[in-house]
Design a protein around this motif. Structure first.
Motif, PDB file in Angstrom:
ATOM      1  N   ALA A  61       0.811  -1.175   0.114  1.00 37.12           N
ATOM      2  CA  ALA A  61      -0.036   0.100   0.061  1.00 37.12           C
ATOM      3  C   ALA A  61       0.611   1.222  -0.011  1.00 37.12           C
ATOM      4  O   ALA A  61       1.545   1.526   1.149  1.00 37.12           O
ATOM      5  CB  ALA A  61      -0.864  -0.062   1.094  1.00 37.12           C
ATOM      6  N   GLN A  62       0.790   2.205  -1.198  1.00 34.87           N
ATOM      7  CA  GLN A  62       1.725   2.993  -1.328  1.00 34.87           C
ATOM      8  C   GLN A  62       0.897   4.381  -0.950  1.00 34.87           C
ATOM      9  O   GLN A  62       0.111   4.813  -1.671  1.00 34.87           O
ATOM     10  CB  GLN A  62       2.174   3.161  -2.694  1.00 34.87           C
ATOM     11  CG  GLN A  62       3.405   1.981  -3.122  1.00 34.87           C
ATOM     12  CD  GLN A  62       4.499   2.095  -2.298  1.00 34.87           C
ATOM     13  OE1 GLN A  62       5.236   3.162  -2.327  1.00 34.87           O
ATOM     14  NE2 GLN A  62       5.017   1.038  -1.892  1.00 34.87           N
ATOM     15  N   PHE A  63       1.221   4.797   0.220  1.00 36.79           N
ATOM     16  CA  PHE A  63       0.700   6.198   0.463  1.00 36.79           C
ATOM     17  C   PHE A  63       1.571   7.585  -0.042  1.00 36.79           C
ATOM     18  O   PHE A  63       2.880   7.465   0.024  1.00 36.79           O
ATOM     19  CB  PHE A  63       0.595   6.374   2.026  1.00 36.79           C
ATOM     20  CG  PHE A  63      -0.414   5.673   2.760  1.00 36.79           C
ATOM     21  CD1 PHE A  63      -2.005   6.021   2.946  1.00 36.79           C
ATOM     22  CD2 PHE A  63      -0.153   4.308   3.411  1.00 36.79           C
ATOM     23  CE1 PHE A  63      -2.738   5.336   3.415  1.00 36.79           C
ATOM     24  CE2 PHE A  63      -1.312   3.541   3.775  1.00 36.79           C
ATOM     25  CZ  PHE A  63      -2.419   3.999   3.907  1.00 36.79           C
ATOM     26  N   SER A  64       0.684   8.480  -0.347  1.00 35.66           N
ATOM     27  CA  SER A  64       1.695   9.801  -0.683  1.00 35.66           C
ATOM     28  C   SER A  64       0.832  10.783  -0.115  1.00 35.66           C
ATOM     29  O   SER A  64      -0.401  10.890   0.122  1.00 35.66           O
ATOM     30  CB  SER A  64       1.751   9.722  -2.274  1.00 35.66           C
ATOM     31  OG  SER A  64       2.361   8.899  -2.771  1.00 35.66           O
ATOM     32  N   SER A  65       1.730  12.054   0.164  1.00 27.90           N
ATOM     33  CA  SER A  65       0.787  13.345   0.528  1.00 27.90           C
ATOM     34  C   SER A  65       1.496  14.308  -0.136  1.00 27.90           C
ATOM     35  O   SER A  65       2.570  14.521  -0.609  1.00 27.90           O
ATOM     36  CB  SER A  65       1.357  13.533   2.053  1.00 27.90           C
ATOM     37  OG  SER A  65       1.016  12.811   3.047  1.00 27.90           O
ATOM     38  N   ASP A  66       0.397  14.958  -0.775  1.00 25.88           N
ATOM     39  CA  ASP A  66       0.615  16.415  -1.447  1.00 25.88           C
ATOM     40  C   ASP A  66       0.201  17.382  -0.594  1.00 25.88           C
ATOM     41  O   ASP A  66      -0.865  17.953  -0.380  1.00 25.88           O
ATOM     42  CB  ASP A  66      -0.242  16.179  -2.768  1.00 25.88           C
ATOM     43  CG  ASP A  66       0.083  17.485  -3.830  1.00 25.88           C
ATOM     44  OD1 ASP A  66       1.146  18.086  -3.648  1.00 25.88           O
ATOM     45  OD2 ASP A  66      -0.483  17.464  -4.762  1.00 25.88           O
ATOM     46  N   VAL A  67       1.390  18.235  -0.272  1.00 23.27           N
ATOM     47  CA  VAL A  67       1.427  19.291   0.458  1.00 23.27           C
ATOM     48  C   VAL A  67       1.512  20.739  -0.458  1.00 23.27           C
ATOM     49  O   VAL A  67       2.627  20.887  -0.883  1.00 23.27           O
ATOM     50  CB  VAL A  67       2.228  19.419   1.743  1.00 23.27           C
ATOM     51  CG1 VAL A  67       2.029  20.410   2.762  1.00 23.27           C
ATOM     52  CG2 VAL A  67       1.919  17.940   2.529  1.00 23.27           C
ATOM     53  N   SER A  68       0.480  21.758  -0.245  1.00 25.34           N
ATOM     54  CA  SER A  68       0.719  22.822  -0.942  1.00 25.34           C
ATOM     55  C   SER A  68       0.814  24.229   0.194  1.00 25.34           C
ATOM     56  O   SER A  68       0.113  23.858   1.157  1.00 25.34           O
ATOM     57  CB  SER A  68      -0.286  23.294  -1.718  1.00 25.34           C
ATOM     58  OG  SER A  68      -0.383  22.339  -2.796  1.00 25.34           O
ATOM     59  N   THR A  69       1.749  24.882  -0.017  1.00 20.78           N
ATOM     60  CA  THR A  69       1.776  26.068   0.894  1.00 20.78           C
ATOM     61  C   THR A  69       1.817  27.575   0.185  1.00 20.78           C
ATOM     62  O   THR A  69       2.020  27.606  -1.020  1.00 20.78           O
ATOM     63  CB  THR A  69       3.059  26.124   1.529  1.00 20.78           C
ATOM     64  OG1 THR A  69       4.261  26.215   0.476  1.00 20.78           O
ATOM     65  CG2 THR A  69       3.400  24.751   2.353  1.00 20.78           C
ATOM     66  N   SER A  70       1.466  28.304   0.821  1.00 17.39           N
ATOM     67  CA  SER A  70       1.281  29.716   0.415  1.00 17.39           C
ATOM     68  C   SER A  70       2.324  30.651   1.349  1.00 17.39           C
ATOM     69  O   SER A  70       2.409  30.446   2.576  1.00 17.39           O
ATOM     70  CB  SER A  70      -0.253  30.132   0.756  1.00 17.39           C
ATOM     71  OG  SER A  70       0.010  31.690   0.176  1.00 17.39           O
ATOM     72  N   ASP A  71       3.296  31.322   0.661  1.00 18.53           N
ATOM     73  CA  ASP A  71       4.401  31.960   1.372  1.00 18.53           C
ATOM     74  C   ASP A  71       4.119  33.393   1.527  1.00 18.53           C
ATOM     75  O   ASP A  71       3.792  33.996   0.054  1.00 18.53           O
ATOM     76  CB  ASP A  71       5.817  31.689   0.628  1.00 18.53           C
ATOM     77  CG  ASP A  71       6.087  30.105   0.959  1.00 18.53           C
ATOM     78  OD1 ASP A  71       5.400  29.445   1.827  1.00 18.53           O
ATOM     79  OD2 ASP A  71       7.185  29.877   0.300  1.00 18.53           O
ATOM     80  N   VAL A  72       4.729  34.102   2.692  1.00 22.47           N
ATOM     81  CA  VAL A  72       4.590  35.586   2.349  1.00 22.47           C
ATOM     82  C   VAL A  72       6.246  35.991   2.429  1.00 22.47           C
ATOM     83  O   VAL A  72       7.149  35.611   3.439  1.00 22.47           O
ATOM     84  CB  VAL A  72       3.846  36.244   3.884  1.00 22.47           C
ATOM     85  CG1 VAL A  72       4.481  37.749   4.057  1.00 22.47           C
ATOM     86  CG2 VAL A  72       2.760  35.715   4.073  1.00 22.47           C
TER      87      VAL A  72
END
Length: 214
Positions: A61-72
């Protein structure tokens, strides 16, 4: 100053692998997983409606996480002065090797509750929908490891997940079987208040609580 051997704390008994495991799916009408083990540290029976998807490729079982951020960014700063997470999406990729009612349904997007074999021949026919509905599932993945005191269970539960992608399927006589490769994406279950939950348990886990810092 302490010597390095005194300062460090490396514990090889805390290194985990999932030696085997299974992925279970259930309709949203089934109860969510509220606990993995009981007072005796053994696995609890799963609620009604959960079905094991069976053997899968040795990728597991291959888990992945896609994290997006907003920078100041700020005047005079050479790095962001503030960062906010705007998206954190968990996906689960599976190459299911068993051909059964549940794997066919996941891959095709068909509601298999209405599919019955021909009473004379036993043949099953499944028609791909022109516009497959977005169907949601409860998905529980359990991995099993072994410690000195017994089995260690590490599980990840997606209370509301749907098939977001599927890979190609090959008909051949090579080493690889016909598989049903799908990718599931987890979403927030508004009633439960989360999109994913981890569970850790078993007799081997309980025996290591102090070493792990609990």
């Amino acid at each position: 100053m302490p010597a390095w051997e005194t300062l460090k704390k490396h514990q090889n008994e805390l290194i985990r692998k999932q030696l085997e495991g299974s992925v279970f799916i259930a309709p949203l009408t089934s109860a969510a997983i509220s606990a993995l083990t009981g007072a005796d540290k053994a696995l609890l029976a799963l609620p009604a409606g959960y079905n094991d998807l069976g053997w899968m490729s040795d990728d597991g079982a291959q888990f992945s996480s896609d994290v997006s951020t907003s920078d100041v960014t700020s005047w005079g700063a050479v790095e962001p002065t503030r960062r906010d997470i705007t998206s954190d999406v968990t996906t689960l990729e599976l190459a299911l090797q068993e051909t059964n009612k549940h794997t066919i349904g996941l891959y095709t997007g068909v509601d298999m509750t209405a599919v019955v074999p021909d009473p004379t021949s036993g043949e099953v026919a499944v028609s791909k929908p022109d516009r497959p509905p977005l169907r949601f599932w409860r998905v529980l993945t359990i991995g099993v490891d072994l410690g000195d005191a017994g089995e260690i269970y590490v599980a990840r539960f997606l209370p509301r997940a749907s098939v977001s992608d599927k890979a190609g399927q090959s008909f051949n006589n090579g080493d690889d079987p016909t598989s049903w490769p799908v990718t599931l994406t987890g979403y927030l279950d508004s009633a439960l208040g989360y999109s994913e939950r981890y569970y850790f348990g078993g007799p081997g886990w309980e025996a290591l609580l102090t070493e792990m810092g609990f």
